[in-house]
Scaffold this active site. Structure first.
Site, PDB file in Angstrom:
ATOM      1  N   GLY A  37      11.628  17.295   4.395  1.00  0.00           N
ATOM      2  CA  GLY A  37      10.770  18.478   4.512  1.00  0.00           C
ATOM      3  C   GLY A  37       9.369  18.021   4.151  1.00  0.00           C
ATOM      4  O   GLY A  37       9.181  17.289   3.174  1.00  0.00           O
ATOM      5  N   LYS A  38       8.395  18.431   4.967  1.00  0.00           N
ATOM      6  CA  LYS A  38       7.025  17.937   4.736  1.00  0.00           C
ATOM      7  C   LYS A  38       6.510  18.314   3.350  1.00  0.00           C
ATOM      8  O   LYS A  38       5.828  17.521   2.689  1.00  0.00           O
ATOM      9  CB  LYS A  38       6.083  18.469   5.808  1.00  0.00           C
ATOM     10  CG  LYS A  38       6.342  17.840   7.174  1.00  0.00           C
ATOM     11  CD  LYS A  38       5.425  18.424   8.226  1.00  0.00           C
ATOM     12  CE  LYS A  38       5.918  18.066   9.623  1.00  0.00           C
ATOM     13  NZ  LYS A  38       5.957  16.621   9.878  1.00  0.00           N
ATOM     14  N   ALA A  40       8.252  18.924   0.508  1.00  0.00           N
ATOM     15  CA  ALA A  40       8.923  18.113  -0.514  1.00  0.00           C
ATOM     16  C   ALA A  40       8.444  16.661  -0.455  1.00  0.00           C
ATOM     17  O   ALA A  40       8.220  16.025  -1.488  1.00  0.00           O
ATOM     18  CB  ALA A  40      10.432  18.198  -0.326  1.00  0.00           C
ATOM     19  N   ASN A 183      -2.594  14.912  12.417  1.00  0.00           N
ATOM     20  CA  ASN A 183      -2.517  13.625  13.103  1.00  0.00           C
ATOM     21  C   ASN A 183      -3.065  13.841  14.519  1.00  0.00           C
ATOM     22  O   ASN A 183      -3.568  14.915  14.841  1.00  0.00           O
ATOM     23  CB  ASN A 183      -1.081  13.063  13.074  1.00  0.00           C
ATOM     24  CG  ASN A 183      -0.092  13.886  13.894  1.00  0.00           C
ATOM     25  OD1 ASN A 183      -0.481  14.766  14.661  1.00  0.00           O
ATOM     26  ND2 ASN A 183       1.181  13.605  13.718  1.00  0.00           N
ATOM     27  N   LEU A 220      -4.842   8.713  12.577  1.00  0.00           N
ATOM     28  CA  LEU A 220      -4.658   8.046  13.867  1.00  0.00           C
ATOM     29  C   LEU A 220      -3.590   6.956  13.818  1.00  0.00           C
ATOM     30  O   LEU A 220      -3.709   5.922  14.474  1.00  0.00           O
ATOM     31  CB  LEU A 220      -5.986   7.443  14.327  1.00  0.00           C
ATOM     32  CG  LEU A 220      -7.131   8.434  14.623  1.00  0.00           C
ATOM     33  CD1 LEU A 220      -8.448   7.701  14.797  1.00  0.00           C
ATOM     34  CD2 LEU A 220      -6.808   9.263  15.855  1.00  0.00           C
ATOM     35  N   ALA A 222      -1.408   3.854  13.437  1.00  0.00           N
ATOM     36  CA  ALA A 222      -1.700   2.437  13.172  1.00  0.00           C
ATOM     37  C   ALA A 222      -3.175   2.085  13.362  1.00  0.00           C
ATOM     38  O   ALA A 222      -3.603   0.977  13.011  1.00  0.00           O
ATOM     39  CB  ALA A 222      -0.836   1.565  14.075  1.00  0.00           C
ATOM     40  N   THR A 247       8.336   7.170   9.497  1.00  0.00           N
ATOM     41  CA  THR A 247       8.693   8.500   8.986  1.00  0.00           C
ATOM     42  C   THR A 247       7.898   8.815   7.721  1.00  0.00           C
ATOM     43  O   THR A 247       7.860   8.006   6.793  1.00  0.00           O
ATOM     44  CB  THR A 247      10.210   8.553   8.633  1.00  0.00           C
ATOM     45  OG1 THR A 247      10.939   8.139   9.758  1.00  0.00           O
ATOM     46  CG2 THR A 247      10.626   9.969   8.228  1.00  0.00           C
ATOM     47  N   ALA A 248       7.272   9.986   7.723  1.00  0.00           N
ATOM     48  CA  ALA A 248       6.583  10.490   6.533  1.00  0.00           C
ATOM     49  C   ALA A 248       5.335   9.693   6.147  1.00  0.00           C
ATOM     50  O   ALA A 248       4.833   9.844   5.028  1.00  0.00           O
ATOM     51  CB  ALA A 248       7.529  10.594   5.342  1.00  0.00           C
ATOM     52  N   ALA A 249       4.810   8.860   7.047  1.00  0.00           N
ATOM     53  CA  ALA A 249       3.553   8.164   6.752  1.00  0.00           C
ATOM     54  C   ALA A 249       2.441   9.196   6.506  1.00  0.00           C
ATOM     55  O   ALA A 249       1.613   9.039   5.605  1.00  0.00           O
ATOM     56  CB  ALA A 249       3.161   7.241   7.906  1.00  0.00           C
ATOM     57  N   GLY A 250       2.448  10.237   7.321  1.00  0.00           N
ATOM     58  CA  GLY A 250       1.433  11.278   7.172  1.00  0.00           C
ATOM     59  C   GLY A 250       1.557  12.004   5.833  1.00  0.00           C
ATOM     60  O   GLY A 250       0.548  12.360   5.214  1.00  0.00           O
ATOM     61  N   ASP A 251       2.800  12.214   5.383  1.00  0.00           N
ATOM     62  CA  ASP A 251       3.004  12.869   4.086  1.00  0.00           C
ATOM     63  C   ASP A 251       2.536  11.946   2.953  1.00  0.00           C
ATOM     64  O   ASP A 251       1.929  12.398   1.976  1.00  0.00           O
ATOM     65  CB  ASP A 251       4.479  13.232   3.893  1.00  0.00           C
ATOM     66  CG  ASP A 251       4.937  14.278   4.900  1.00  0.00           C
ATOM     67  OD1 ASP A 251       4.109  15.124   5.302  1.00  0.00           O
ATOM     68  OD2 ASP A 251       6.122  14.255   5.287  1.00  0.00           O
ATOM     69  N   GLY A 286      13.036   5.431   5.644  1.00  0.00           N
ATOM     70  CA  GLY A 286      13.219   6.695   4.940  1.00  0.00           C
ATOM     71  C   GLY A 286      11.917   7.382   4.628  1.00  0.00           C
ATOM     72  O   GLY A 286      10.839   6.875   4.934  1.00  0.00           O
TER      73      GLY A 286
HETATM   74  P1  ADP Z   1       1.854  11.260  10.819  1.00  0.00           P
HETATM   75  O1  ADP Z   1       3.008  10.648  10.094  1.00  0.00           O
HETATM   76  O2  ADP Z   1       1.463  12.605  10.305  1.00  0.00           O
HETATM   77  O3  ADP Z   1       1.991  11.205  12.313  1.00  0.00           O
HETATM   78  P2  ADP Z   1       0.158   8.948  10.975  1.00  0.00           P
HETATM   79  O4  ADP Z   1       1.237   8.293  11.776  1.00  0.00           O
HETATM   80  O5  ADP Z   1      -1.167   9.072  11.575  1.00  0.00           O
HETATM   81  O6  ADP Z   1       0.601  10.375  10.449  1.00  0.00           O
HETATM   82  O7  ADP Z   1       0.083   8.129   9.600  1.00  0.00           O
HETATM   83  C1  ADP Z   1      -0.743   8.535   8.547  1.00  0.00           C
HETATM   84  C2  ADP Z   1      -1.560   7.381   8.050  1.00  0.00           C
HETATM   85  O8  ADP Z   1      -0.700   6.338   7.582  1.00  0.00           O
HETATM   86  C3  ADP Z   1      -2.419   6.736   9.118  1.00  0.00           C
HETATM   87  O9  ADP Z   1      -3.657   7.402   9.247  1.00  0.00           O
HETATM   88  C4  ADP Z   1      -2.572   5.313   8.598  1.00  0.00           C
HETATM   89  O10 ADP Z   1      -3.608   5.225   7.643  1.00  0.00           O
HETATM   90  C5  ADP Z   1      -1.231   5.071   7.930  1.00  0.00           C
HETATM   91  N1  ADP Z   1      -0.337   4.418   8.899  1.00  0.00           N
HETATM   92  C6  ADP Z   1       0.521   5.002   9.789  1.00  0.00           C
HETATM   93  N2  ADP Z   1       1.126   4.096  10.581  1.00  0.00           N
HETATM   94  C7  ADP Z   1       0.666   2.890  10.171  1.00  0.00           C
HETATM   95  C8  ADP Z   1       0.905   1.530  10.575  1.00  0.00           C
HETATM   96  N3  ADP Z   1       1.745   1.228  11.573  1.00  0.00           N
HETATM   97  N4  ADP Z   1       0.235   0.552   9.926  1.00  0.00           N
HETATM   98  C9  ADP Z   1      -0.625   0.824   8.916  1.00  0.00           C
HETATM   99  N5  ADP Z   1      -0.906   2.065   8.498  1.00  0.00           N
HETATM  100  C10 ADP Z   1      -0.270   3.097   9.105  1.00  0.00           C
END
Ligand code: ADP
Length: 303
Positions: A37-38, A40, A183, A220, A222, A247-251, A286
């Site tokens: 969940g975003k 959490a 994003n 954005l 990568a 997964t969850a990079a944005g979180d 994860g």
């Molecule tokens: P979401 O998960 O909301 O789609 P993003 O994919 O844009 O968000 O990821 C959020 C942030 O995490 C990015 O702005 C970037 O700084 C970092 N990030 C995401 N993917 C990568 C990656 N492949 N390599 C390095 N940093 C990343």
């Protein structure tokens, strides 16, 4: 301290050689559950970085609900203000992943969908000394707007992650938001033109600022992150890492961003922290397990 008002879900993941066609029964070969969940996820991202974090939302009175509360607590998130709703099941995402990596996902919001005014009242009880309120769009929009208004009145920064992507969010929401963090896909939906590079991201940020948000940050993937405020516009490139699961990079980004702001760092530094947390999160599988601890995070920034 910071507060997250949002969704709490249990992911139920099955692995299968291929996805079933309608009416077909298949034998899969793996099953696991994972809290998510975003809302959490963002709470865990901040708690793991050492920020006192309160989660406000709802789970069901079921095994998933108990397990979700326990996971949040294990990661250091206070669940004192999470309501166990006796009228609904916990939010779940049923995820089938085939060996090729393709997946099908069905989200059933359950208790998350029942979040309402009452929860905003519960939320308002912990506004004292809160630095920020983090919102997303996995609970009813009416509750999100009420919460933003309440936080604004209490002088608390409002950070809105407009995710999952939604075309029409009411115009009244923008002036209540200090920082919006879409994003590419979410930004494109909100502004109505494609967003896929720093130039278009800055154009989207400008549109969102015109609608009334103070700071617009467009993630954005990568590539990195664009940020625009009244005083400055800048791009922060992504940290070069070997991504295995985004997964969850944005979180993680939102967690890092708000952690830095809570500790008094500049906006630019906060965006760098967000990008670092996001990058680290992509290097491990994860959602919650991939969020960096403070030690991991500090080490990453030093290297
Ligand atoms: P979401 O998960 O909301 O789609 P993003 O994919 O844009 O968000 O990821 C959020 C942030 O995490 C990015 O702005 C970037 O700084 C970092 N990030 C995401 N993917 C990568 C990656 N492949 N390599 C390095 N940093 C990343």
């Amino acid at each position: 301290k910071v507060i997250v008002f949002g969704s709490i879900n249990m992911d139920l993941v099955v692995k299968t050689p291929r996805l079933p066609i309608p009416g077909e029964t298949l034998l899969g070969h793996d099953f696991f559950t994972a809290p998510g969940g975003k809302g959490a996820n963002q709470a865990v991202a901040m708690a793991k970085l050492g920020i006192p974090t309160y989660m406000v939302g709802r789970v069901g009175k079921d095994a998933e609900g108990n397990s979700l509360l326990a996971s949040l607590q294990t990661y250091g998130v206070s669940t004192d203000y999470v309501l166990t709703d006796t009228e609904a099941h916990s939010g779940v995402a049923i995820i089938a992943v085939e060996d090729s990596g393709q997946n099908n996902i069905i989200v059933v919001p359950g208790a998350n969908r029942r979040v309402n005014t009452e929860d905003v009242e519960r939320l308002s009880n912990i506004f004292d000394n809160a630095a920020a309120l983090l919102l997303q769009l996995e609970i009813p929009l009416s509750a999100v707007i009420l919460a933003a208004k309440a936080a604004r009145n209490a002088g608390i920064s409002v950070i809105l992650d407009p995710a999952p992507a939604q075309k029409d969010i009411p115009d009244e929401i923008y002036p209540l938001v200090d920082i919006i963090t879409p994003n590419e896909i979410e930004a494109a939906q909100l502004v109505g033109f494609p967003v896929n590079n720093p130039e278009t991201a800055l154009e989207a940020a400008a549109v969102l600022r015109q609608r009334g948000v103070k700071t617009a940050i467009v993630k954005l993937g990568a590539l990195g992150v664009c940020c625009a405020t009244e005083d400055e516009s800048f791009f922060v490139p992504a940290f070069p890492v070997e991504a295995v699961d985004t997964t969850a990079a944005g979180d993680a980004f939102n967690g890092g961003l708000v952690a830095a702001l809570t500790e008094g760092h500049s906006l630019r530094q906060a965006v760098v922290w967000g990008a670092a947390a996001g990058a680290i999160a992509t290097t491990l599988p994860g959602a919650m397990p991939s969020m960096p601890s403070r030690d991991t995070f500090n080490q990453f920034l030093k290297d």
